[in-house]
Design a protein around this motif. Sequence first.
Motif, PDB file in Angstrom:
ATOM      1  N   ASN A  35      52.963  21.021  12.372  1.00  0.00           N
ATOM      2  CA  ASN A  35      52.438  20.010  11.461  1.00  0.00           C
ATOM      3  C   ASN A  35      51.322  20.667  10.652  1.00  0.00           C
ATOM      4  OD1 ASN A  35      51.102  17.859  10.232  1.00  0.00           O
ATOM      5  ND2 ASN A  35      51.383  16.486  11.984  1.00  0.00           N
ATOM      6  N   VAL A  41      53.229  17.673  16.375  1.00  0.00           N
ATOM      7  CA  VAL A  41      54.494  17.411  15.702  1.00  0.00           C
ATOM      8  C   VAL A  41      54.845  15.929  15.834  1.00  0.00           C
ATOM      9  CG1 VAL A  41      56.987  17.826  15.882  1.00  0.00           C
ATOM     10  CG2 VAL A  41      55.397  19.745  15.965  1.00  0.00           C
ATOM     11  N   HIS A 118      55.459  19.122   7.510  1.00  0.00           N
ATOM     12  CA  HIS A 118      55.803  19.973   8.632  1.00  0.00           C
ATOM     13  C   HIS A 118      56.505  21.213   8.071  1.00  0.00           C
ATOM     14  CE1 HIS A 118      54.893  16.429  10.917  1.00  0.00           C
ATOM     15  NE2 HIS A 118      55.333  16.928  12.066  1.00  0.00           N
TER      16      HIS A 118
END
Length: 413
Positions: A35, A41, A118
């Motif tokens: 991220n 994440v 991401h």
Amino acid sequence: MNIKAYDLVYDAFIKKFENKKIGTIGVELEFPLVNLDGGDVDTFFAKNILVEFKKEGFKNADDEGYFIENEKGDVLSFDNSYNNFEFSLNYGNNLMDIKKRFDIYFDKVQSYFKKQNHTLLGIGTNPNKKKIKQNHVDFSTYNMVDNFLKTFGKGTKYPDFPAYLSSVQTHLDVGLKTLPLAYTYFAKLDFVRAILFSNSPSFDGKKYRCYRDFLWEQSAFSKCKNITGKVDYEFDNVSDIVNFILSKDMFNKKRNGKYEIFEPVNLKEYFENEKYGALKSDIEEYLSFKTVEVTRRGTLEVRGDCTQPFDSLFAPCAFNLGIISNLDEAIGAVDDFFFENEITLSNTELRNIVANGEKYNKICDEDFLSAFIYDLVEIAEEGLIKRGIGEEELLSPLYKRAATLKCPMEEEN
């Protein structure tokens, strides 16, 4: 049940090589997913990538729905953790075609992840380790491995380490007669691949070139004989390989569709001593994680290479394919190097010097070492040129690495 472990291992691991020829290759590429905002994440967002690819013709490749596959036989998944995305590319005799398929998938995957800031990274350890969770994938085999690592790995530094590591794995077809030599010399080249491909710095600020080696070997897997680390054996024949596999340990089985873990026990003992209640089918659940492996798929798997920067992702695969395609020349170069430089260190000792960040002059004079590795890259190139496909272009980043003795991690820093 009277089980002959030797025959069981031969049938499961060796028999599939009987009709194999050098030339076919399979590739697995893993990448850390991070991220970019610096947090963990988003696992819901991450796993939805598989749903997106199902809209384009991918279908479930397993009963649990964690792997998806297309008509080419290519599989997309998360390996152990939603921190680690994997492309498993089906066997073929043309690495350039495999790379073309990968490039299409990768661009779509990366585009999807960037929608929420991401991204996939070309590195072998996750740089966000201190900021993220394990983000475990609830797949039965991964659950079993996680259970074993945490049950038998009390006191180890990172019992959840598979969540933070990414690698490139090369599967090579080899004929049965060639297999013992190929296995022996790919193990001898473990330290060379570490010099060329190390790209996994530590989480702790220590000067490792390949921290993944340390994490594998200091985990609970270290309690299982011969299933992690390097291969220090020389194989004269197929029986030597079978007996090497028989020296390894078992730590799991499946009963009534569910995994069970147990105190590691020697594979031969497990199958031949009736007190363990072994079934022949238990060999299908056997796992081993050494840097070079003979697999139940009938491949020689090179699995110790770190994920590479984006401009050289297929360099390890091309190098491995080139070496196997020009094996006699590679063997001659290795034997001459070891003899001329009076190398008596084991495969483990050689690779540890590299992986642990030590000076290369502990191996030999660095000029001789550089010239040797440069020769090997040229030998790999010759092997690929003979194949006539153009795969040798994938080796181009390796000449500078051989000349400078700098792996990707050191090139970046």
